[in-house]
Design a protein around this motif. Structure first.
Motif, PDB file in Angstrom:
ATOM      1  N   PRO A 176      19.932   6.547   6.641  1.00  0.00           N
ATOM      2  CA  PRO A 176      19.501   7.933   6.447  1.00  0.00           C
ATOM      3  C   PRO A 176      18.067   7.998   5.947  1.00  0.00           C
ATOM      4  O   PRO A 176      17.602   7.103   5.235  1.00  0.00           O
ATOM      5  CB  PRO A 176      20.486   8.481   5.411  1.00  0.00           C
ATOM      6  CG  PRO A 176      21.052   7.281   4.724  1.00  0.00           C
ATOM      7  CD  PRO A 176      21.046   6.181   5.739  1.00  0.00           C
ATOM      8  N   VAL A 177      17.376   9.054   6.337  1.00  0.00           N
ATOM      9  CA  VAL A 177      16.006   9.271   5.889  1.00  0.00           C
ATOM     10  C   VAL A 177      16.037   9.861   4.487  1.00  0.00           C
ATOM     11  O   VAL A 177      16.627  10.920   4.263  1.00  0.00           O
ATOM     12  CB  VAL A 177      15.242  10.219   6.846  1.00  0.00           C
ATOM     13  CG1 VAL A 177      13.855  10.517   6.303  1.00  0.00           C
ATOM     14  CG2 VAL A 177      15.160   9.601   8.238  1.00  0.00           C
ATOM     15  N   GLU A 178      15.444   9.164   3.547  1.00  0.00           N
ATOM     16  CA  GLU A 178      15.473   9.593   2.156  1.00  0.00           C
ATOM     17  C   GLU A 178      14.171  10.292   1.777  1.00  0.00           C
ATOM     18  O   GLU A 178      13.118  10.031   2.353  1.00  0.00           O
ATOM     19  CB  GLU A 178      15.697   8.386   1.236  1.00  0.00           C
ATOM     20  CG  GLU A 178      17.014   7.654   1.498  1.00  0.00           C
ATOM     21  CD  GLU A 178      17.166   6.428   0.616  1.00  0.00           C
ATOM     22  OE1 GLU A 178      16.139   5.976   0.052  1.00  0.00           O
ATOM     23  OE2 GLU A 178      18.290   5.929   0.495  1.00  0.00           O
ATOM     24  N   VAL A 179      14.258  11.162   0.803  1.00  0.00           N
ATOM     25  CA  VAL A 179      13.068  11.808   0.269  1.00  0.00           C
ATOM     26  C   VAL A 179      12.289  10.787  -0.549  1.00  0.00           C
ATOM     27  O   VAL A 179      12.857  10.115  -1.415  1.00  0.00           O
ATOM     28  CB  VAL A 179      13.448  13.011  -0.626  1.00  0.00           C
ATOM     29  CG1 VAL A 179      12.198  13.638  -1.235  1.00  0.00           C
ATOM     30  CG2 VAL A 179      14.224  14.051   0.179  1.00  0.00           C
ATOM     31  N   PRO A 180      10.987  10.598  -0.282  1.00  0.00           N
ATOM     32  CA  PRO A 180      10.203   9.627  -1.057  1.00  0.00           C
ATOM     33  C   PRO A 180      10.202   9.993  -2.538  1.00  0.00           C
ATOM     34  O   PRO A 180      10.144  11.167  -2.903  1.00  0.00           O
ATOM     35  CB  PRO A 180       8.790   9.752  -0.468  1.00  0.00           C
ATOM     36  CG  PRO A 180       8.989  10.337   0.891  1.00  0.00           C
ATOM     37  CD  PRO A 180      10.174  11.239   0.777  1.00  0.00           C
ATOM     38  N   VAL A 181      10.307   8.982  -3.381  1.00  0.00           N
ATOM     39  CA  VAL A 181      10.279   9.187  -4.826  1.00  0.00           C
ATOM     40  C   VAL A 181       8.865   8.894  -5.325  1.00  0.00           C
ATOM     41  O   VAL A 181       8.368   7.776  -5.195  1.00  0.00           O
ATOM     42  CB  VAL A 181      11.294   8.269  -5.538  1.00  0.00           C
ATOM     43  CG1 VAL A 181      11.198   8.450  -7.045  1.00  0.00           C
ATOM     44  CG2 VAL A 181      12.711   8.569  -5.057  1.00  0.00           C
TER      45      VAL A 181
ATOM     46  N   PHE B 191       0.806  -1.213   0.000  1.00  0.00           N
ATOM     47  CA  PHE B 191       0.000   0.000   0.000  1.00  0.00           C
ATOM     48  C   PHE B 191       0.844   1.269   0.000  1.00  0.00           C
ATOM     49  O   PHE B 191       0.387   2.322  -0.412  1.00  0.00           O
ATOM     50  CB  PHE B 191      -0.939   0.028   1.207  1.00  0.00           C
ATOM     51  CG  PHE B 191      -2.129  -0.883   1.063  1.00  0.00           C
ATOM     52  CD1 PHE B 191      -3.120  -0.607   0.134  1.00  0.00           C
ATOM     53  CD2 PHE B 191      -2.255  -2.014   1.857  1.00  0.00           C
ATOM     54  CE1 PHE B 191      -4.215  -1.450  -0.004  1.00  0.00           C
ATOM     55  CE2 PHE B 191      -3.347  -2.852   1.729  1.00  0.00           C
ATOM     56  CZ  PHE B 191      -4.329  -2.575   0.798  1.00  0.00           C
ATOM     57  N   PHE B 192       2.081   1.171   0.496  1.00  0.00           N
ATOM     58  CA  PHE B 192       2.872   2.383   0.622  1.00  0.00           C
ATOM     59  C   PHE B 192       4.310   2.264   0.127  1.00  0.00           C
ATOM     60  O   PHE B 192       5.028   3.257   0.057  1.00  0.00           O
ATOM     61  CB  PHE B 192       2.905   2.870   2.087  1.00  0.00           C
ATOM     62  CG  PHE B 192       3.406   1.831   3.061  1.00  0.00           C
ATOM     63  CD1 PHE B 192       4.752   1.649   3.271  1.00  0.00           C
ATOM     64  CD2 PHE B 192       2.510   1.041   3.752  1.00  0.00           C
ATOM     65  CE1 PHE B 192       5.215   0.684   4.163  1.00  0.00           C
ATOM     66  CE2 PHE B 192       2.946   0.076   4.659  1.00  0.00           C
ATOM     67  CZ  PHE B 192       4.308  -0.105   4.862  1.00  0.00           C
ATOM     68  N   TYR B 193       4.747   1.038  -0.225  1.00  0.00           N
ATOM     69  CA  TYR B 193       6.136   0.946  -0.664  1.00  0.00           C
ATOM     70  C   TYR B 193       6.353   0.040  -1.864  1.00  0.00           C
ATOM     71  O   TYR B 193       6.860   0.461  -2.879  1.00  0.00           O
ATOM     72  CB  TYR B 193       7.045   0.490   0.493  1.00  0.00           C
ATOM     73  CG  TYR B 193       8.496   0.490   0.066  1.00  0.00           C
ATOM     74  CD1 TYR B 193       9.189   1.688  -0.053  1.00  0.00           C
ATOM     75  CD2 TYR B 193       9.144  -0.682  -0.305  1.00  0.00           C
ATOM     76  CE1 TYR B 193      10.491   1.717  -0.505  1.00  0.00           C
ATOM     77  CE2 TYR B 193      10.435  -0.666  -0.759  1.00  0.00           C
ATOM     78  CZ  TYR B 193      11.112   0.528  -0.854  1.00  0.00           C
ATOM     79  OH  TYR B 193      12.387   0.557  -1.326  1.00  0.00           O
ATOM     80  N   TRP B 194       5.960  -1.211  -1.769  1.00  0.00           N
ATOM     81  CA  TRP B 194       6.457  -2.205  -2.730  1.00  0.00           C
ATOM     82  C   TRP B 194       5.435  -3.308  -2.903  1.00  0.00           C
ATOM     83  O   TRP B 194       5.044  -3.953  -1.943  1.00  0.00           O
ATOM     84  CB  TRP B 194       7.766  -2.769  -2.189  1.00  0.00           C
ATOM     85  CG  TRP B 194       8.476  -3.775  -3.041  1.00  0.00           C
ATOM     86  CD1 TRP B 194       8.832  -3.670  -4.348  1.00  0.00           C
ATOM     87  CD2 TRP B 194       8.965  -5.049  -2.584  1.00  0.00           C
ATOM     88  NE1 TRP B 194       9.515  -4.795  -4.745  1.00  0.00           N
ATOM     89  CE2 TRP B 194       9.615  -5.652  -3.686  1.00  0.00           C
ATOM     90  CE3 TRP B 194       8.926  -5.725  -1.383  1.00  0.00           C
ATOM     91  CZ2 TRP B 194      10.200  -6.901  -3.602  1.00  0.00           C
ATOM     92  CZ3 TRP B 194       9.512  -6.971  -1.286  1.00  0.00           C
ATOM     93  CH2 TRP B 194      10.150  -7.551  -2.392  1.00  0.00           C
ATOM     94  N   SER B 195       4.991  -3.520  -4.117  1.00  0.00           N
ATOM     95  CA  SER B 195       4.126  -4.654  -4.437  1.00  0.00           C
ATOM     96  C   SER B 195       4.888  -5.531  -5.429  1.00  0.00           C
ATOM     97  O   SER B 195       4.814  -5.332  -6.643  1.00  0.00           O
ATOM     98  CB  SER B 195       2.798  -4.167  -5.036  1.00  0.00           C
ATOM     99  OG  SER B 195       1.904  -5.238  -5.200  1.00  0.00           O
TER     100      SER B 195
END
Length: 228
Positions: free
Chosen positions: A100-105, A43-47
């Motif tokens: 590290p906290v990355e900026v969402p793509v 739902f929020f990252y990877w299918s």
């Protein structure tokens, strides 16, 4: 004595996602992990595709973060079950805490088509947005259902939290999409003011390359902030 090689270095986030799904006290098959991802992480990252899941498992087993065993039952093809190792758990805990906290793509197919909306007509663009809203409404209902079915399982409290976040995200996406109907009309009215077009009908800007100056300005601001 030299430092031991850090085999976790360079692992993509998808590897950590697979490891994370193995931290809930169950041995899982590759198919189980695919379903687990679709049920929550998707739902929020990877299918993932099933081939991606098995590729990650093979890699993680090779570096000792995952171990597997084959379970056979009479008359049934053997199933390979995967479990996270102590080494894998330690590595995952370190990544979860220290990466590290990355900026969402964001890869938004509908927005890409709207970005080149000058190649289409307003009503068709609105139809695309309507179809997008219908898709997101379906995802919203699925996320709500999945979240509701975790209420009586304390071990899933954090997955439940992310599912609730997904529900809020999909609601916000629907509201943002609905605003586009009026914005498409506004953009179409503004686009009608374009004076010149090339031989293919594409618009010719008044100031070609202006976006380069904007990008240089943004880069300059980012550099100034990094120096503070």
């Amino acid at each position: 004595m030299s430092e031991p090689e850090d085999v976790s270095r360079g692992l993509p986030a998808t590897s950590w996602a697979v490891l994370g799904m193995l931290t809930f006290g169950e041995e899982l098959t590759g198919n189980d992990l695919k379903k687990w991802a679709d049920w929550s992480v998707g739902f929020f990252y990877w299918s993932p595709s099933i081939s991606q899941v098995y590729a990650e498992l093979k890699k993680l087993e090779a570096i000792g973060f995952v171990e597997s065993r084959v379970v056979s039952e009479p008359g049934v093809r053997g199933r390979r079950l995967y479990a996270i190792t102590e080494r894998g758990t330690d590595a995952l805990r370190t990544w979860s805490r220290d990466a590290p906290v990355e900026v969402p793509v964001l890869k938004h197919g509908v927005m890409l088509r709207l970005w080149m909306g000058h190649l289409n007509d307003p009503e068709r663009l609105k139809a695309l947005v309507a179809a997008h809203i219908a898709n997101v409404e379906l995802q919203l209902r699925r996320a709500e259902l999945h979240a509701d079915h975790t209420d009586d399982e304390p071990a899933w409290s954090f997955p439940r939290m992310t599912l609730r976040w997904s529900v809020r995200y999909f609601r916000a996406e629907i509201e943002l999409a609905r605003e586009l109907f009026d914005e498409i009309d506004n953009a179409s009215a503004e686009f009608a003011k374009v004076a010149d077009h090339d031989q293919f009908g594409s618009p010719l800007p008044i100031s070609p390359g202006r976006w380069k100056n904007v990008e240089a300005h943004v880069h300059s601001l980012a550099q100034d902030n990094s120096d503070i």
